[in-house]
Write a protein that holds these residues in place. Structure first.
Motif, PDB file in Angstrom:
ATOM      1  N   GLY A   1       5.341  16.683  30.422  1.00 33.22           N
ATOM      2  CA  GLY A   1       6.758  16.838  30.728  1.00 33.22           C
ATOM      3  C   GLY A   1       7.154  16.302  32.083  1.00 33.22           C
ATOM      4  N   ASP A   2       6.225  16.314  33.040  1.00 34.83           N
ATOM      5  CA  ASP A   2       6.542  15.846  34.388  1.00 34.83           C
ATOM      6  C   ASP A   2       6.623  14.331  34.462  1.00 34.83           C
ATOM      7  N   SER A   3       5.622  13.663  33.864  1.00 34.94           N
ATOM      8  CA  SER A   3       5.573  12.200  33.953  1.00 34.94           C
ATOM      9  C   SER A   3       6.225  11.503  32.773  1.00 34.94           C
ATOM     10  N   GLY A   4       6.404  12.249  31.671  1.00 32.04           N
ATOM     11  CA  GLY A   4       6.932  11.626  30.465  1.00 32.04           C
ATOM     12  C   GLY A   4       5.891  10.822  29.712  1.00 32.04           C
ATOM     13  N   ASP A   5       4.673  10.845  30.184  1.00 30.76           N
ATOM     14  CA  ASP A   5       3.571  10.104  29.554  1.00 30.76           C
ATOM     15  C   ASP A   5       3.136  10.808  28.272  1.00 30.76           C
ATOM     16  N   THR A   6       2.919  10.020  27.200  1.00 27.37           N
ATOM     17  CA  THR A   6       2.459  10.566  25.924  1.00 27.37           C
ATOM     18  C   THR A   6       1.108   9.973  25.569  1.00 27.37           C
ATOM     19  N   LYS A   7       0.156  10.842  25.320  1.00 27.75           N
ATOM     20  CA  LYS A   7      -1.171  10.412  24.874  1.00 27.75           C
ATOM     21  C   LYS A   7      -1.314  10.761  23.402  1.00 27.75           C
ATOM     22  N   ARG A   8      -1.969   9.868  22.664  1.00 27.69           N
ATOM     23  CA  ARG A   8      -2.180  10.085  21.234  1.00 27.69           C
ATOM     24  C   ARG A   8      -3.669  10.118  20.937  1.00 27.69           C
ATOM     25  N   PHE A   9      -4.068  11.085  20.104  1.00 27.28           N
ATOM     26  CA  PHE A   9      -5.468  11.271  19.772  1.00 27.28           C
ATOM     27  C   PHE A   9      -5.622  11.329  18.250  1.00 27.28           C
ATOM     28  N   SER A  10      -6.557  10.546  17.739  1.00 26.56           N
ATOM     29  CA  SER A  10      -6.857  10.554  16.306  1.00 26.56           C
ATOM     30  C   SER A  10      -8.263  11.117  16.096  1.00 26.56           C
ATOM     31  N   GLN A  11      -8.630  11.292  14.829  1.00 28.47           N
ATOM     32  CA  GLN A  11      -9.921  11.827  14.412  1.00 28.47           C
ATOM     33  C   GLN A  11     -10.036  13.311  14.771  1.00 28.47           C
ATOM     34  N   SER A  12     -10.123  14.122  13.746  1.00 25.73           N
ATOM     35  CA  SER A  12     -10.056  15.575  13.924  1.00 25.73           C
ATOM     36  C   SER A  12     -11.135  16.127  14.849  1.00 25.73           C
ATOM     37  N   MET A  13     -12.351  15.599  14.750  1.00 25.98           N
ATOM     38  CA  MET A  13     -13.428  16.126  15.581  1.00 25.98           C
ATOM     39  C   MET A  13     -13.164  15.845  17.055  1.00 25.98           C
ATOM     40  N   ALA A  14     -12.684  14.639  17.341  1.00 25.75           N
ATOM     41  CA  ALA A  14     -12.358  14.287  18.726  1.00 25.75           C
ATOM     42  C   ALA A  14     -11.191  15.128  19.231  1.00 25.75           C
ATOM     43  N   ILE A  15     -10.208  15.350  18.374  1.00 25.21           N
ATOM     44  CA  ILE A  15      -9.049  16.163  18.765  1.00 25.21           C
ATOM     45  C   ILE A  15      -9.493  17.586  19.107  1.00 25.21           C
ATOM     46  N   ILE A  16     -10.341  18.166  18.267  1.00 25.83           N
ATOM     47  CA  ILE A  16     -10.758  19.554  18.508  1.00 25.83           C
ATOM     48  C   ILE A  16     -11.569  19.658  19.799  1.00 25.83           C
ATOM     49  N   GLU A  17     -12.444  18.698  20.047  1.00 22.56           N
ATOM     50  CA  GLU A  17     -13.215  18.756  21.286  1.00 22.56           C
ATOM     51  C   GLU A  17     -12.311  18.525  22.504  1.00 22.56           C
ATOM     52  N   TYR A  18     -11.294  17.688  22.364  1.00 20.31           N
ATOM     53  CA  TYR A  18     -10.317  17.517  23.443  1.00 20.31           C
ATOM     54  C   TYR A  18      -9.609  18.840  23.725  1.00 20.31           C
ATOM     55  N   LEU A  19      -9.160  19.506  22.673  1.00 26.18           N
ATOM     56  CA  LEU A  19      -8.498  20.801  22.849  1.00 26.18           C
ATOM     57  C   LEU A  19      -9.435  21.812  23.497  1.00 26.18           C
ATOM     58  N   ASP A  20     -10.708  21.758  23.122  1.00 29.50           N
ATOM     59  CA  ASP A  20     -11.673  22.707  23.668  1.00 29.50           C
ATOM     60  C   ASP A  20     -11.910  22.465  25.160  1.00 29.50           C
ATOM     61  N   GLU A  21     -11.850  21.208  25.569  1.00 27.19           N
ATOM     62  CA  GLU A  21     -12.031  20.899  26.981  1.00 27.19           C
ATOM     63  C   GLU A  21     -10.785  21.218  27.801  1.00 27.19           C
ATOM     64  N   MET A  22      -9.628  20.961  27.213  1.00 22.93           N
ATOM     65  CA  MET A  22      -8.377  21.199  27.940  1.00 22.93           C
ATOM     66  C   MET A  22      -7.985  22.677  27.946  1.00 22.93           C
ATOM     67  N   HIS A  23      -8.371  23.382  26.895  1.00 26.37           N
ATOM     68  CA  HIS A  23      -8.020  24.805  26.758  1.00 26.37           C
ATOM     69  C   HIS A  23      -9.302  25.545  26.366  1.00 26.37           C
ATOM     70  N   PRO A  24     -10.160  25.816  27.335  1.00 27.77           N
ATOM     71  CA  PRO A  24     -11.518  26.276  27.028  1.00 27.77           C
ATOM     72  C   PRO A  24     -11.657  27.684  26.462  1.00 27.77           C
ATOM     73  N   GLN A  25     -10.587  28.444  26.423  1.00 28.86           N
ATOM     74  CA  GLN A  25     -10.689  29.812  25.889  1.00 28.86           C
ATOM     75  C   GLN A  25      -9.838  29.978  24.639  1.00 28.86           C
ATOM     76  N   PRO A  26     -10.393  30.549  23.591  1.00 28.27           N
ATOM     77  CA  PRO A  26     -11.815  30.832  23.403  1.00 28.27           C
ATOM     78  C   PRO A  26     -12.588  29.553  23.097  1.00 28.27           C
ATOM     79  N   PRO A  27     -13.818  29.443  23.553  1.00 31.98           N
ATOM     80  CA  PRO A  27     -14.591  28.212  23.325  1.00 31.98           C
ATOM     81  C   PRO A  27     -14.961  28.028  21.863  1.00 31.98           C
ATOM     82  N   LEU A  28     -14.954  26.794  21.424  1.00 33.33           N
ATOM     83  CA  LEU A  28     -15.334  26.479  20.041  1.00 33.33           C
ATOM     84  C   LEU A  28     -16.734  25.877  19.955  1.00 33.33           C
ATOM     85  N   LEU A  29     -17.390  25.750  21.100  1.00 28.94           N
ATOM     86  CA  LEU A  29     -18.785  25.316  21.154  1.00 28.94           C
ATOM     87  C   LEU A  29     -19.576  26.306  21.997  1.00 28.94           C
ATOM     88  N   PRO A  30     -20.822  26.581  21.642  1.00 30.49           N
ATOM     89  CA  PRO A  30     -21.638  27.537  22.397  1.00 30.49           C
ATOM     90  C   PRO A  30     -21.901  27.038  23.824  1.00 30.49           C
TER      91      PRO A  30
END
Length: 220
Positions: A62-91
């Protein structure tokens, strides 16, 4: 930061991401793209998706107006897990992460690629196979893959879910795969650990929220 998820209610890859988003309590705009009608191959979706596949996650700053796009479900989920680590989806431990990724990839890389919609359409449209043969193809590869999944679980200590007593990336993949297997009336017998993990996951509110029947574009 706002998120928009382009997805189709019955897409198992989209379903995986919806589960991850719900488990993390993340809000997002739901943008339906009808796979059966081929909307993923046409504008406006085709103009923003390089592979013209679902899901596609758009994240806008919202600050910069920059939009990033992510494809492939596995990559998306790991991105979400890194950006929002709680609750973790990997041990937390490397061995645990490897086991969870192996389980997830058994579904995402071994079962799903040969059974997704475009492959099934190709079998009927281009190879001229009838529906009975197409369904037999689907059931065969689901059964083969889930038996491998079951063998992996059998080598691990007893657990509530696929790995331990918290939901992981593996459960995000398992739930949609079983949903689709049930739709195609696949043989799910003699998969005790697999089905127990699935049933346990289905009791979680966040998993129920991501169910295809709860999606805005759901159809009978």
């Amino acid at each position: 930061m706002t998120m928009k998820l382009h997805n189709y209610f019955r897409s198992s890859a989209s379903y995986r991401v919806r589960i991850a988003l719900a488990l993390k309590g993340l809000t997002y705009e739901y943008a339906p793209v009808h796979l059966v009608r081929g909307e993923h191959l046409k504008a406006p979706f085709a103009s923003i998706s390089t592979d013209m596949l679902l899901p596609l996650l758009e994240v806008e700053n919202g600050d910069s107006g920059d939009t990033k796009r992510f494809s492939q479900s596995m990559a998306i989920i790991e991105y979400l897990d890194e950006m929002h680590p709680q609750p973790p989806l990997l041990p937390p431990d490397p061995a645990g992460r490897a086991h969870v990724r192996a389980l997830a990839q058994t579904i995402a890389c071994e079962i799903h690629p040969v059974n997704n919609l475009r492959v099934l359409k190709y079998l009927v449209r281009d190879l001229k196979l009838d529906d009975a043969v197409k369904t037999a193809w689907y059931r065969h590869w689901v059964r083969e893959g889930l038996q491998a999944f079951e063998r992996q679980l059998a080598q691990r200590p007893p657990s509530l879910y696929c790995h331990g007593d918290t939901l992981t990336l593996a459960d995000c993949c398992l739930v949609p795969q079983i949903f689709n297997a049930q739709r195609f009336d696949c043989d799910l017998g003699e998969l005790p650990r697999t089905m127990a993990a699935y049933e346990a996951a289905m009791q979680v509110d966040a998993v129920q929220q991501a169910h295809p029947s709860r999606c805005p574009d759901a159809e009978a």
